[in-house]
Design a protein around this motif. Structure first.
Motif, short mmCIF file in Angstrom:
data_model
loop_
_atom_site.label_atom_id
_atom_site.label_comp_id
_atom_site.label_asym_id
_atom_site.label_seq_id
_atom_site.Cartn_x
_atom_site.Cartn_y
_atom_site.Cartn_z
N ASN A 105 62.37 -50.41 85.13
CA ASN A 105 61.69 -49.32 84.42
C ASN A 105 62.64 -48.58 83.49
N THR A 106 63.86 -48.34 83.96
CA THR A 106 64.85 -47.65 83.12
C THR A 106 65.15 -48.45 81.87
N GLU A 107 65.34 -49.76 82.04
CA GLU A 107 65.62 -50.59 80.87
C GLU A 107 64.43 -50.61 79.91
N ALA A 108 63.23 -50.58 80.45
CA ALA A 108 62.04 -50.56 79.60
C ALA A 108 61.97 -49.27 78.79
N ILE A 109 62.36 -48.15 79.40
CA ILE A 109 62.38 -46.86 78.69
C ILE A 109 63.38 -46.91 77.54
N ILE A 110 64.56 -47.45 77.82
CA ILE A 110 65.58 -47.56 76.77
C ILE A 110 65.10 -48.49 75.66
N ASP A 111 64.45 -49.58 76.01
CA ASP A 111 63.89 -50.48 75.00
C ASP A 111 62.85 -49.76 74.14
N THR A 112 62.02 -48.93 74.77
CA THR A 112 61.03 -48.16 74.02
C THR A 112 61.71 -47.24 73.01
N PHE A 113 62.81 -46.62 73.42
CA PHE A 113 63.54 -45.75 72.50
C PHE A 113 64.00 -46.52 71.27
N HIS A 114 64.59 -47.68 71.47
CA HIS A 114 65.12 -48.44 70.33
C HIS A 114 64.01 -49.04 69.48
N ARG A 115 62.90 -49.36 70.10
CA ARG A 115 61.81 -50.00 69.36
C ARG A 115 60.89 -48.99 68.67
N ASP A 116 60.55 -47.89 69.41
CA ASP A 116 59.49 -47.00 68.95
C ASP A 116 59.94 -45.57 68.67
N GLY A 117 61.18 -45.24 68.98
CA GLY A 117 61.67 -43.91 68.67
C GLY A 117 61.63 -42.95 69.84
N PHE A 118 62.13 -41.73 69.59
CA PHE A 118 62.39 -40.82 70.69
C PHE A 118 61.11 -40.22 71.28
N GLU A 119 60.06 -39.97 70.48
CA GLU A 119 58.83 -39.41 71.04
C GLU A 119 58.21 -40.38 72.05
N ALA A 120 58.11 -41.64 71.66
CA ALA A 120 57.53 -42.65 72.55
C ALA A 120 58.40 -42.83 73.79
N ALA A 121 59.71 -42.79 73.62
CA ALA A 121 60.60 -42.96 74.76
C ALA A 121 60.48 -41.81 75.74
N TRP A 122 60.38 -40.55 75.22
CA TRP A 122 60.21 -39.41 76.12
C TRP A 122 58.91 -39.51 76.90
N MET A 123 57.84 -39.94 76.23
CA MET A 123 56.56 -40.10 76.92
C MET A 123 56.67 -41.16 78.01
N HIS A 124 57.32 -42.27 77.70
CA HIS A 124 57.53 -43.33 78.68
C HIS A 124 58.35 -42.81 79.86
N PHE A 125 59.41 -42.08 79.54
CA PHE A 125 60.27 -41.50 80.57
C PHE A 125 59.47 -40.55 81.47
N MET A 126 58.68 -39.69 80.87
CA MET A 126 57.91 -38.71 81.64
C MET A 126 56.87 -39.39 82.53
N ARG A 127 56.20 -40.42 82.01
CA ARG A 127 55.22 -41.14 82.83
C ARG A 127 55.91 -41.79 84.02
N ASN A 128 57.04 -42.41 83.78
CA ASN A 128 57.76 -43.06 84.89
C ASN A 128 58.24 -42.04 85.91
N ALA A 129 58.58 -40.84 85.46
CA ALA A 129 59.04 -39.78 86.37
C ALA A 129 57.92 -39.19 87.20
N GLY A 130 56.65 -39.44 86.78
CA GLY A 130 55.52 -38.96 87.56
C GLY A 130 54.78 -37.79 86.96
N PHE A 131 55.17 -37.36 85.75
CA PHE A 131 54.49 -36.24 85.11
C PHE A 131 53.17 -36.69 84.50
N ASP A 132 52.24 -35.76 84.43
CA ASP A 132 50.94 -36.02 83.81
C ASP A 132 51.09 -35.91 82.30
#
Length: 280
Positions: free
Chosen positions: A150-177
């Motif tokens: 999951n961590t690697e997928a978040i980092i991949d999202t950052f490089h592919r889609d930018g910081f907004e998408a990566a933060w959203m991915h990070f927050m979802r994985n952390a359990g936030f709504d």
């Protein structure tokens, strides 16, 4: 109501960086003015985010907040240089040394809680009580391998889609709504500082923080008192699971704090009261 205070601003040079830190409650700690020393640690959160909590605590404590290396006002010599959790722990001791303080109580939040755990294990005697609030330690979980993916997928999202998408991915994985109704609005083009700090979080700090394995024997045998804090509203979060797992290894019981992972932001006065109780 606690009014914002004007901190004393200081800096100290450490290998590869210059650390900005702020002191509330006593401008000259070496002279032993003010109350007991508390160092507040974040990662990646910097001094500004902890200011409301520090202002409340400064009524009866000397409170030190700082910007971790590479964030806010703490520049690094080489932005691509890797930074281990142990190096972050050494940075805290450099601040203590600059203050002339042999020891301090420590409150660490999230990645800062991981730094605090390394500080206790690596520098015996420098911490009186550590309150580690929701340390993200997925290596302690039964699904650690899945969490690494999951961590690697978040980092991949950052490089592919930018910081907004990566933060959203990070927050979802952390359990936030992060449903469409609750998601933060898409911001304008990030500033150079925002881009730099976001890149540092995803490329430099996320892996070492989430892959850190605390030295359980060192923590259990330390002269420091180690308290694991957990948010009253954090039951859905990944950091709730990691905090409970750490307590099981330490043979301790988590201490409940107001709010969730960011309770010190939501209710700084109530959070400070709970922290005072633990430190007293």
């Amino acid at each position: 109501m606690t009014l914002p205070s004007t901190p004393t601003v200081r800096s100290v040079n450490v290998p590869g960086a210059r650390l900005h830190y702020e002191v509330r409650g006593a401008a000259d700690f070496a002279a032993r003015r003010g109350g007991p020393l508390v160092v507040v640690i974040g990662s990646p959160m910097a001094s500004a985010e902890f200011a409301p909590l520090a202002d409340v605590l400064a009524g009866d404590h000397t409170v030190v907040t700082f910007d971790p290396r590479g964030y806010a006002n703490s520049p690094v010599d080489d932005s691509a240089a890797q930074s281990a959790v142990e190096q972050r722990a050494d940075d805290v001791t450099a601040i203590l040394d600059d203050l002339g303080a042999e020891s301090a109580d420590v409150f660490g939040s999230s990645g800062g809680a991981v730094t605090g755990l390394a500080l206790v294990a690596r520098h015996p005697g420098r911490v009186r009580t550590l309150v580690a609030h929701e340390p993200p330690l997925p290596e302690l979980l039964p699904d650690a391998a899945e969490q690494r993916v999951n961590t690697e997928a978040i980092i991949d999202t950052f490089h592919r889609d930018g910081f907004e998408a990566a933060w959203m991915h990070f927050m979802r994985n952390a359990g936030f709504d992060v449903s469409s109704d609750d998601a933060p609005p898409i911001s304008a083009e990030p500033s150079d500082d925002e881009s730099r700090q976001t890149a540092r979080f995803f490329d430099i700090d996320l892996r070492p923080t989430t892959q850190y394995l605390p030295d359980i024997d060192a923590l259990k045998n330390s002269p420091s008192r180690v308290v694991i804090g957990i948010g009253a509203d954090s039951g859905r979060l990944l950091t709730y699971r990691t905090s409970v797992a750490l307590c099981e290894l330490l043979g301790s019981t988590p201490v409940e704090f107001p709010g969730d992972h960011g309770g010190f932001l939501e209710a700084p006065t109530e959070f400070a009261d709970a922290l005072r109780t633990v430190l007293s």
